[in-house]
Design a protein around this motif. Structure first.
Motif, mmCIF file in Angstrom:
data_model
loop_
_atom_site.group_PDB
_atom_site.id
_atom_site.type_symbol
_atom_site.label_atom_id
_atom_site.label_comp_id
_atom_site.label_asym_id
_atom_site.label_seq_id
_atom_site.Cartn_x
_atom_site.Cartn_y
_atom_site.Cartn_z
ATOM 1 N N THR A 59 -5.854 113.097 26.162
ATOM 2 C CA THR A 59 -5.144 112.171 25.295
ATOM 3 C C THR A 59 -3.656 112.491 25.400
ATOM 4 O OG1 THR A 59 -5.270 113.600 23.349
ATOM 5 C CG2 THR A 59 -7.107 112.054 23.691
ATOM 6 N N ALA A 60 -2.839 111.645 24.815
ATOM 7 C CA ALA A 60 -1.388 111.886 24.813
ATOM 8 C C ALA A 60 -0.773 111.197 23.613
ATOM 9 C CB ALA A 60 -0.762 111.362 26.106
ATOM 10 N N LEU A 61 0.457 111.580 23.313
ATOM 11 C CA LEU A 61 1.261 110.899 22.300
ATOM 12 C C LEU A 61 2.365 110.149 23.025
ATOM 13 C CD1 LEU A 61 1.647 113.742 19.645
ATOM 14 C CD2 LEU A 61 0.060 111.799 19.590
ATOM 15 N N ILE A 62 2.607 108.910 22.611
ATOM 16 C CA ILE A 62 3.682 108.133 23.228
ATOM 17 C C ILE A 62 5.016 108.605 22.659
ATOM 18 C CG2 ILE A 62 4.705 105.850 23.529
ATOM 19 C CD1 ILE A 62 1.907 104.667 23.354
ATOM 20 N N SER A 63 5.860 109.122 23.507
ATOM 21 C CA SER A 63 7.247 109.507 23.199
ATOM 22 C C SER A 63 7.471 110.002 21.771
ATOM 23 C CB SER A 63 8.184 108.326 23.457
ATOM 24 O OG SER A 63 8.071 107.882 24.765
ATOM 25 N N PRO A 64 6.809 111.085 21.349
ATOM 26 C CA PRO A 64 6.989 111.531 19.958
ATOM 27 C C PRO A 64 8.418 111.981 19.642
ATOM 28 C CG PRO A 64 5.788 113.170 21.222
ATOM 29 C CD PRO A 64 5.933 111.957 22.099
ATOM 30 N N TRP A 65 9.244 112.145 20.653
ATOM 31 C CA TRP A 65 10.631 112.571 20.463
ATOM 32 C C TRP A 65 11.551 111.403 20.123
ATOM 33 C CZ3 TRP A 65 7.705 113.155 24.849
ATOM 34 C CH2 TRP A 65 7.922 112.207 25.854
ATOM 35 N N GLN A 66 11.061 110.163 20.253
ATOM 36 C CA GLN A 66 11.891 108.998 19.944
ATOM 37 C C GLN A 66 11.823 108.655 18.445
ATOM 38 O OE1 GLN A 66 11.626 105.515 22.404
ATOM 39 N NE2 GLN A 66 11.077 106.692 24.214
ATOM 40 N N THR A 67 12.696 107.804 18.004
ATOM 41 C CA THR A 67 12.770 107.391 16.602
ATOM 42 C C THR A 67 11.493 106.659 16.191
ATOM 43 O OG1 THR A 67 15.150 107.121 16.858
ATOM 44 C CG2 THR A 67 14.149 106.100 14.919
ATOM 45 N N ALA A 68 10.926 107.065 15.066
ATOM 46 C CA ALA A 68 9.718 106.425 14.548
ATOM 47 C C ALA A 68 9.945 104.927 14.404
ATOM 48 C CB ALA A 68 9.334 107.035 13.210
ATOM 49 N N VAL A 75 2.136 107.112 18.738
ATOM 50 C CA VAL A 75 0.738 106.687 18.756
ATOM 51 C C VAL A 75 -0.049 107.567 19.733
ATOM 52 C CG1 VAL A 75 -0.810 104.805 19.476
ATOM 53 C CG2 VAL A 75 1.164 104.323 18.039
ATOM 54 N N GLN A 76 -1.245 107.953 19.305
ATOM 55 C CA GLN A 76 -2.148 108.728 20.152
ATOM 56 C C GLN A 76 -2.930 107.777 21.042
ATOM 57 O OE1 GLN A 76 -4.580 111.686 18.105
ATOM 58 N NE2 GLN A 76 -6.330 111.008 19.318
ATOM 59 N N VAL A 77 -2.947 108.052 22.353
ATOM 60 C CA VAL A 77 -3.645 107.202 23.315
ATOM 61 C C VAL A 77 -4.626 108.035 24.136
ATOM 62 C CG1 VAL A 77 -1.773 105.513 23.507
ATOM 63 C CG2 VAL A 77 -1.818 107.478 25.059
ATOM 64 N N ASP A 78 -5.669 107.376 24.615
ATOM 65 C CA ASP A 78 -6.580 107.993 25.577
ATOM 66 C C ASP A 78 -6.012 107.745 26.968
ATOM 67 O OD1 ASP A 78 -8.635 108.947 23.828
ATOM 68 O OD2 ASP A 78 -9.310 106.877 23.588
ATOM 69 N N ILE A 79 -6.076 108.755 27.820
ATOM 70 C CA ILE A 79 -5.600 108.608 29.192
ATOM 71 C C ILE A 79 -6.781 108.241 30.078
ATOM 72 C CG2 ILE A 79 -4.535 109.783 31.152
ATOM 73 C CD1 ILE A 79 -3.105 111.559 29.085
ATOM 74 N N THR A 80 -6.659 107.100 30.747
ATOM 75 C CA THR A 80 -7.699 106.652 31.665
ATOM 76 C C THR A 80 -7.489 107.264 33.040
ATOM 77 O OG1 THR A 80 -7.776 104.570 30.455
ATOM 78 C CG2 THR A 80 -8.818 104.608 32.625
ATOM 79 N N GLU A 81 -6.246 107.168 33.541
ATOM 80 C CA GLU A 81 -5.891 107.776 34.821
ATOM 81 C C GLU A 81 -4.378 107.897 34.933
ATOM 82 O OE1 GLU A 81 -6.066 105.391 38.566
ATOM 83 O OE2 GLU A 81 -6.978 103.863 37.281
ATOM 84 N N CYS A 82 -3.942 108.788 35.815
ATOM 85 C CA CYS A 82 -2.516 108.935 36.124
ATOM 86 C C CYS A 82 -2.362 109.072 37.633
ATOM 87 C CB CYS A 82 -1.914 110.180 35.463
ATOM 88 S SG CYS A 82 -1.841 110.118 33.673
ATOM 89 N N GLU A 83 -1.367 108.390 38.173
ATOM 90 C CA GLU A 83 -1.080 108.473 39.607
ATOM 91 C C GLU A 83 0.375 108.089 39.848
ATOM 92 O OE1 GLU A 83 -2.536 104.096 41.104
ATOM 93 O OE2 GLU A 83 -4.071 105.647 40.941
ATOM 94 N N ARG A 84 1.009 108.810 40.753
ATOM 95 C CA ARG A 84 2.387 108.527 41.176
ATOM 96 C C ARG A 84 3.359 108.323 40.013
ATOM 97 N NH1 ARG A 84 -0.802 105.341 44.201
ATOM 98 N NH2 ARG A 84 0.038 103.420 43.357
ATOM 99 N N GLY A 85 3.233 109.151 38.971
ATOM 100 C CA GLY A 85 4.172 109.085 37.858
ATOM 101 C C GLY A 85 3.869 108.033 36.811
ATOM 102 N N TRP A 112 -0.207 100.360 31.288
ATOM 103 C CA TRP A 112 0.393 101.455 32.056
ATOM 104 C C TRP A 112 1.740 101.852 31.460
ATOM 105 C CZ3 TRP A 112 -1.837 103.862 36.271
ATOM 106 C CH2 TRP A 112 -3.013 103.276 36.754
ATOM 107 N N LEU A 113 1.980 103.155 31.445
ATOM 108 C CA LEU A 113 3.249 103.729 30.997
ATOM 109 C C LEU A 113 3.714 104.754 32.015
ATOM 110 C CD1 LEU A 113 2.693 104.642 27.232
ATOM 111 C CD2 LEU A 113 4.404 103.095 28.123
ATOM 112 N N LYS A 114 5.023 104.935 32.124
ATOM 113 C CA LYS A 114 5.549 106.035 32.941
ATOM 114 C C LYS A 114 5.072 107.334 32.296
ATOM 115 C CE LYS A 114 8.945 105.073 35.893
ATOM 116 N NZ LYS A 114 8.936 105.518 37.257
ATOM 117 N N ALA A 115 4.659 108.294 33.116
ATOM 118 C CA ALA A 115 4.155 109.571 32.606
ATOM 119 C C ALA A 115 5.195 110.310 31.772
ATOM 120 C CB ALA A 115 3.681 110.451 33.766
ATOM 121 N N ASN A 116 6.475 110.101 32.075
ATOM 122 C CA ASN A 116 7.505 110.819 31.324
ATOM 123 C C ASN A 116 7.695 110.278 29.904
ATOM 124 O OD1 ASN A 116 8.893 108.457 31.823
ATOM 125 N ND2 ASN A 116 10.573 109.411 32.933
#
Length: 175
Positions: A104-113, A137-147, A159-163
């Protein structure tokens, strides 16, 4: 004189081993007692996870996570205990059975709420928007490739950029 070529070969062999091992050390990745890479991302298995000050139940509980699926990073292992780091940089120890390999991941938790991020239909900057999600927001990761990572939240995916994700390493491949 015969010893010098042997010494030169021995030094060359050590240099080759060091060079071959360089990428793992350059990334700071090692193999822990579990046989898995450290550091690595995992998620919390339960809605109640005690985080302790050390690797045993003799250590005091520092805080309690109350959200299953939250991503954490394992930074150290000791027997059946895992030292974890959360998205805010706090560290503590968790018993291994309270952690899951589910990514799982959090989308940009460092950005302004309240900030919205576009989930794209394809892994490309110019792809059409599939949905919008708030940072944190907490998301499930399906796959990651090439950033790029394909993520899902509720009935939406895109799709979101991994960064833009906390829970994925740069250029990490997940299938």
């Amino acid at each position: 004189m015969k010893k010098r070529p042997f010494i030169a070969q021995w030094i060359a062999a050590i240099c080759l081993i060091a060079i071959a091992d360089l990428p793992a050390h350059a990334q700071g990745t090692t193999i822990g007692p579990s046989g898995l890479k450290i550091p690595r991302f995992v998620s919390l298995k339960s809605d109640r996870v005690n985080v302790r000050g050390g690797p045993s139940t003799d250590h005091k509980v520092k805080w309690v996570f109350r959200r299953a699926g939250l991503p954490v990073e394992i930074v150290h292992e000791f027997e059946n205990w895992r030292q974890i780091r959360d998205s805010e940089g706090e560290e503590g120890w968790v018993y291994h059975s309270l952690l899951s390999g589910r990514r799982t991941a959090l989308i940009s938790p460092w950005q302004t709420a309240g900030t919205l991020v576009d989930l794209l239909r394809n892994p490309a900057e110019d792809a059409p928007v599939a949905a919008k999600a708030q940072v944190g927001v907490q998301v499930d990761i399906t796959e990651c490739e090439r950033g790029w990572c394909e993520v899902a939240v509720q009935s939406y995916s895109g799709w979101l950029k991994a960064n833009l994700l906390w829970g994925v390493y740069p250029n990490e491949e997940i299938n």
